[in-house]
Design a protein around this motif. Structure first.
Motif, mmCIF file in Angstrom:
data_model
loop_
_atom_site.group_PDB
_atom_site.id
_atom_site.type_symbol
_atom_site.label_atom_id
_atom_site.label_comp_id
_atom_site.label_asym_id
_atom_site.label_seq_id
_atom_site.Cartn_x
_atom_site.Cartn_y
_atom_site.Cartn_z
ATOM 1 N N SER A 128 -5.714 8.040 4.294
ATOM 2 C CA SER A 128 -7.052 7.542 4.311
ATOM 3 C C SER A 128 -7.369 7.601 6.014
ATOM 4 O O SER A 128 -6.280 7.141 7.772
ATOM 5 C CB SER A 128 -7.107 6.092 4.194
ATOM 6 O OG SER A 128 -7.486 4.938 4.416
ATOM 7 N N THR A 169 -6.241 4.092 7.872
ATOM 8 C CA THR A 169 -5.219 4.173 7.880
ATOM 9 C C THR A 169 -4.676 4.185 8.818
ATOM 10 O O THR A 169 -4.512 3.863 9.752
ATOM 11 C CB THR A 169 -4.603 4.538 6.596
ATOM 12 O OG1 THR A 169 -4.813 3.839 5.579
ATOM 13 C CG2 THR A 169 -2.839 4.887 7.340
ATOM 14 N N TYR A 228 -3.156 1.859 12.068
ATOM 15 C CA TYR A 228 -1.811 2.026 12.195
ATOM 16 C C TYR A 228 -1.601 2.824 13.215
ATOM 17 O O TYR A 228 -0.018 3.225 13.826
ATOM 18 C CB TYR A 228 -1.135 1.965 10.681
ATOM 19 C CG TYR A 228 -1.547 0.576 9.894
ATOM 20 C CD1 TYR A 228 -1.171 -0.804 10.429
ATOM 21 C CD2 TYR A 228 -2.495 0.434 9.532
ATOM 22 C CE1 TYR A 228 -2.062 -1.865 10.140
ATOM 23 C CE2 TYR A 228 -2.656 -0.233 8.302
ATOM 24 C CZ TYR A 228 -1.564 -1.396 8.794
ATOM 25 O OH TYR A 228 -2.486 -2.615 8.482
ATOM 26 N N GLN A 288 2.858 2.872 7.169
ATOM 27 C CA GLN A 288 2.178 3.165 6.139
ATOM 28 C C GLN A 288 1.323 4.330 6.051
ATOM 29 O O GLN A 288 0.590 5.014 5.697
ATOM 30 C CB GLN A 288 0.312 2.322 7.223
ATOM 31 C CG GLN A 288 0.813 0.841 7.238
ATOM 32 C CD GLN A 288 0.802 0.218 7.729
ATOM 33 O OE1 GLN A 288 2.136 1.289 8.922
ATOM 34 N NE2 GLN A 288 1.274 -0.810 8.451
ATOM 35 N N GLU A 343 1.858 7.156 2.876
ATOM 36 C CA GLU A 343 1.002 7.427 2.151
ATOM 37 C C GLU A 343 0.790 8.770 1.682
ATOM 38 O O GLU A 343 0.463 9.589 0.911
ATOM 39 C CB GLU A 343 -0.980 7.392 2.752
ATOM 40 C CG GLU A 343 -0.712 5.884 3.039
ATOM 41 C CD GLU A 343 -2.468 5.518 3.094
ATOM 42 O OE1 GLU A 343 -3.274 7.205 3.484
ATOM 43 O OE2 GLU A 343 -3.193 4.493 3.533
#
Length: 416
Positions: free
Chosen positions: A321, A324, A328, A334, A338
């Motif tokens: 994403s 994301t 971050y 994260q 992913e």
């Protein structure tokens, strides 16, 4: 029983090639109970060869020489061996026939006088048939010391060792058994481990030794023993292992065979559990996949991998994403999670590993400090990632990350 290995060749001494022959020979000798006490690399020069042979004969039962037996004029080893053994060269018709057959069947080029010269061998030597090359191996014996000369071409030398040298050594000498047990540890340095083992090591039986083998974030501890009763030897080493385990149980990853790397332990575990694996790499740049596939048979469990070095690839191919990444940063727990989830879905594997980090020397797209690495694991039931600070040197960071990733997925698999 003691052996010395002598490698001959200027190309080794100037760093043009790496001497892998000695490592192979030493391992093979160890398997049959022969201890290598010294490895010497010397130039292809008569006086140096003579001096090395004389020195080795004072301490070794077996002297193994590689190199210097080629068809070129600068290879002086064979003539020097004749001087050392007070011998002369004679034509060996079997060797000549073999050389002519090689040129006829494989090389498709005219045979030269230099090639024919390789059929001239010392009269006192037993000839060892070189299945894959034109220079034969040579076996001498003088004053109860065996001298073995082999060409330095690795695949020729290995075939000679397997087919000729090792069987003859087994017949020639009464040898002890040598047994090893290796413990792989993570998360603690060599000196800290030594402090934990100080009292235990002080009380080791005289026939058992402990070696510390550190390597980028892990330390292998090898227990080695030597004796003529194989059963008693293995039992005594197992007893010492039982004593060492409680002292290190929090950092022991696994136990391994003598030469077994973690990648092979991992492969065996995956195959045994009939599970599959995929990887998504960033900071490790494909080295994780290379380590996983370094053993024959890895295709039985490894589905494949992706090196998503650029953020764009992470977002567009792995479907990480953008939100994301923005929130971050690309070096984060994260994003690692992913990446692992996407790799598992993309390759339709049971498990997946991901790596994202800042290997340096500069920070790059993320503000994370150099040496920061996140490693993600995706399983059939969960996904998680861990953060590591792996130093400041790029090579160190990458190799430690590879080892840590292998450790994490191995533990995840074997503790299920």
């Amino acid at each position: 029983m003691i052996a010395e290995i002598i490698t001959i060749g200027d190309e080794i001494l100037i760093g043009q090639i790496v001497d892998t022959n000695s490592a192979y020979i030493a391992k093979e000798l160890n398997k049959i109970g022969v201890s290598v006490h010294q490895i010497t690399s010397i130039e292809d020069e008569k006086d140096h060869i003579l001096e090395s042979l004389k020195n080795a004969s004072n301490t070794a039962n077996v002297v193994i020489i590689t190199g210097g037996l080629g068809p070129t004029n600068d290879d002086v080893t064979k003539r020097t061996l004749c001087e050392y053994f007070e011998d002369q060269l004679i034509l060996n018709s079997d060797v000549l026939e073999h050389i002519e057959e090689i040129f006829k069947r494989i090389k498709h080029t005219p045979i030269s006088n230099l090639n024919r010269e390789q059929a001239m061998v010392p009269s006192k030597a037993a000839v060892l048939h070189n299945k894959y090359g034109t220079a034969p191996g040579l076996w001498f014996k003088k004053d109860e010391v065996v001298y073995i000369a082999m060409p330095g071409v690795p695949f020729e030398m290995k075939a000679l060792m397997e087919i000729e040298v090792l069987p003859k050594l087994k017949k020639e000498f009464d040898r002890p058994f040598i047994h090893h047990k290796t413990i792989r540890t993570y998360g603690l340095g060599e000196s800290a481990i030594a402090l934990r083992l100080e009292e235990w090591e002080r009380n080791l039986p005289h026939h058992i030794k402990l070696a510390y083998l550190p390597n980028f974030g892990m330390v292998r501890l090898r227990l080695s023993g030597k004796g003529y009763d194989e059963g008693e030897l293995k039992t005594s080493i197992e007893l010492e292992f039982e004593k060492i385990y409680p002292l290190l149980k929090d950092i022991i990853a696994d136990t391994a065979g003598e030469d077994e790397e973690l990648s092979l332990s991992l492969q065996n575990a995956f195959i045994d559990k009939k599970s599959t694996l995929a990887v998504a790499e960033s900071c490790t740049g494909g080295l994780l996949a290379a380590e996983i596939t370094s053993n024959a048979g890895s295709s039985q469990f490894f589905k494949g991998g992706m090196v998503s070095y650029a953020t764009q690839v992470k977002e567009e191919v792995l479907k990480v994403s953008k939100a994301t990444v923005k929130k971050y940063s690309v070096v984060s727990r994260q994003v690692a999670e992913e990446m692992a989830v996407s790799a598992r879905q993309l390759f339709k594997s049971d498990y997946a590993i991901s790596t994202t980090g800042n290997a340096g020397p500069e920070k790059g797209e993320s503000d994370a400090e150099v040496g920061t690495v996140y490693i993600g694991i995706a399983t059939p039931e969960k996904v998680y990632a861990e953060k590591f600070e792996l130093g400041k040197r790029r090579e160190q960071v990458v190799k430690k990350a590879v080892n840590k990733a292998l450790e994490m997925i191995y533990k995840e698999l074997v503790t299920r």
